[in-house]
Write a protein that holds these residues in place. Sequence first.
Motif, PDB file in Angstrom:
ATOM      1  N   ALA A  81     -40.606  10.595  50.780  1.00  9.73           N
ATOM      2  CA  ALA A  81     -40.482   9.145  50.964  1.00  9.73           C
ATOM      3  C   ALA A  81     -40.980   8.727  52.341  1.00  9.73           C
ATOM      4  CB  ALA A  81     -39.030   8.709  50.775  1.00  9.73           C
ATOM      5  N   ASP A  88     -48.208   3.846  53.243  1.00  7.78           N
ATOM      6  CA  ASP A  88     -48.139   2.404  52.987  1.00  7.78           C
ATOM      7  C   ASP A  88     -48.309   1.571  54.257  1.00  7.78           C
ATOM      8  OD1 ASP A  88     -47.722   2.968  50.354  1.00  7.78           O
ATOM      9  OD2 ASP A  88     -45.567   2.569  50.374  1.00  7.78           O
ATOM     10  N   LYS A  90     -46.126   1.318  56.539  1.00  2.00           N
ATOM     11  CA  LYS A  90     -44.822   0.774  56.931  1.00  2.00           C
ATOM     12  C   LYS A  90     -44.213   1.552  58.096  1.00  2.00           C
ATOM     13  CE  LYS A  90     -43.924  -0.768  52.175  1.00  2.00           C
ATOM     14  NZ  LYS A  90     -44.027  -2.209  52.457  1.00  2.00           N
ATOM     15  N   VAL A 172     -35.678   4.555  55.294  1.00  4.59           N
ATOM     16  CA  VAL A 172     -36.554   4.209  54.173  1.00  4.59           C
ATOM     17  C   VAL A 172     -36.227   2.827  53.643  1.00  4.59           C
ATOM     18  CG1 VAL A 172     -37.174   4.775  51.791  1.00  4.59           C
ATOM     19  CG2 VAL A 172     -37.007   6.599  53.506  1.00  4.59           C
ATOM     20  N   GLU A 173     -34.957   2.535  53.469  1.00  7.04           N
ATOM     21  CA  GLU A 173     -34.571   1.228  52.903  1.00  7.04           C
ATOM     22  C   GLU A 173     -34.988   0.087  53.817  1.00  7.04           C
ATOM     23  OE1 GLU A 173     -30.788  -1.080  50.864  1.00  7.04           O
ATOM     24  OE2 GLU A 173     -30.675   1.063  51.319  1.00  7.04           O
ATOM     25  N   ALA A 176     -39.067   0.138  53.762  1.00  9.73           N
ATOM     26  CA  ALA A 176     -39.673  -0.104  52.450  1.00  9.73           C
ATOM     27  C   ALA A 176     -39.159  -1.378  51.804  1.00  9.73           C
ATOM     28  CB  ALA A 176     -39.417   1.085  51.531  1.00  9.73           C
ATOM     29  N   LYS A 178     -36.448  -1.542  50.067  1.00 11.78           N
ATOM     30  CA  LYS A 178     -35.732  -1.193  48.835  1.00 11.78           C
ATOM     31  C   LYS A 178     -35.075   0.166  49.031  1.00 11.78           C
ATOM     32  CE  LYS A 178     -39.555  -1.796  46.770  1.00 11.78           C
ATOM     33  NZ  LYS A 178     -40.635  -1.981  45.770  1.00 11.78           N
ATOM     34  N   TYR A 183     -37.440   3.323  45.628  1.00 14.27           N
ATOM     35  CA  TYR A 183     -38.771   3.510  46.212  1.00 14.27           C
ATOM     36  C   TYR A 183     -39.451   4.744  45.622  1.00 14.27           C
ATOM     37  CZ  TYR A 183     -42.203   3.699  50.109  1.00 14.27           C
ATOM     38  OH  TYR A 183     -43.346   3.715  50.882  1.00 14.27           O
ATOM     39  N   GLU A 186     -40.345   4.343  41.849  1.00 18.88           N
ATOM     40  CA  GLU A 186     -41.542   3.541  41.614  1.00 18.88           C
ATOM     41  C   GLU A 186     -42.813   4.265  42.035  1.00 18.88           C
ATOM     42  OE1 GLU A 186     -39.404  -0.845  42.299  1.00 18.88           O
ATOM     43  OE2 GLU A 186     -40.852  -0.068  43.747  1.00 18.88           O
ATOM     44  N   ARG A 187     -42.760   4.938  43.162  1.00 26.25           N
ATOM     45  CA  ARG A 187     -43.981   5.481  43.757  1.00 26.25           C
ATOM     46  C   ARG A 187     -44.304   6.906  43.329  1.00 26.25           C
ATOM     47  NH1 ARG A 187     -46.093   3.404  48.139  1.00 26.25           N
ATOM     48  NH2 ARG A 187     -47.749   4.833  47.503  1.00 26.25           N
TER      49      ARG A 187
END
Length: 400
Positions: A81, A88, A90, A172-173, A176, A178, A183, A186-187
Amino acid sequence: MEEPAMRACLFVCIVFLALRPWVAGANTPDALAVIEQNARNAHSDAVFVEREGAVLLQIAPAAGEERIHLMSATKSVVALAIGLLLDDGKLASIDEPVSIVYPEWRQGRKRDITIRMLMDHTSGLQNVANAGVELEGAPDLVKLALAAEVFTDPGTTFAYNNKATNLLPGIVERLAGKPLDVYLDERLFKPLGISGHAWMKDQAGTPLGMAGLSLSAPDLAAIGRLMLAGGVAPDGKRLLSERSVALMTAESARSPDVGLLWWRIPAWEHYRLKSAAAAFLSARSVDAGMQEVLLATEARLFDSKAALISFLAERLGPAWPQRYAAEISGRGLKLSDIFDIDRGPVAAYAANGYLGQHLVIVPDKGVVAVRQIHRRDSHSAPLDDYAAFPMDVLRLAETL
């Protein structure tokens, strides 16, 4: 939730324990037979071995028991993640300070802790060896980690740390937008066809970072296959960049055994007690009984970490994981402080967890292998840990 961290941490110290001798010149069917027999002897619930997408061996659990808790192998999935955040845009770098996400760490020594340090176990955060003492059942594991004291200067000392890894889902939350499990679903999970998964959460609703993910053996193998392919799914779609995959398994500055929450398995290792070991152990106030057992290895050459740990475990008795954790790991000591170690080249990468959860990837041979076991009261360590699995997989790979 996962068993005490001192056993989970010590588990990775015995990943090469040989359950039976290897016969030189064995061919592929023999090598598969070794894995199957050892797996059944260790009461394994699931085994899945494949090469370049072709299944070589599969032991399936009973119906309804396909998903198995990965224990600390969860950490390796959490690391992916962080790779996605990099891909991404991020997260600019894993060397960014944690304070970019949690501003309350902008003062004191915590301002020097980076995301990399959370992932290579060098954060220096206070961490009780037994996870059951302060982590299991804690209502908010992110807040608990944020409030931890710094025991060693960040970036200077490798010390396996469950508490620190529980910060990663929070990071991560926030970055991202979420939760970690959403995450990754989805990814990675959905694109890989992984649908039957579950993730334990604390009372605050945050997925655990130190453990908590349950997957079937084929689904865990799908993650290994993704790593083997440099981040490309079987349908040809790139899910992770090559850079992020390479980061996961690159050698840590403080330990050759680890990357970023992934383990690096050498083809061979040799261990011999250092001449100054007695003075070293005494100066660090290691218990006299532990010193006696360690010093009993003098003049012996151990041909693997497993053989050494097996020797120590036999002499320390049934409570050896707790004793080792308290006297060695709990003091921030490593085997390399006590023994001279020669290592062969890295031959495989692994995600490992308590009780003997294994995902092993042998890049040169295109091999992905999984071994899993359900938690049960009858578990007998170290036999049921099947700690020889990574080495058995390497030996299989040699025949291919």
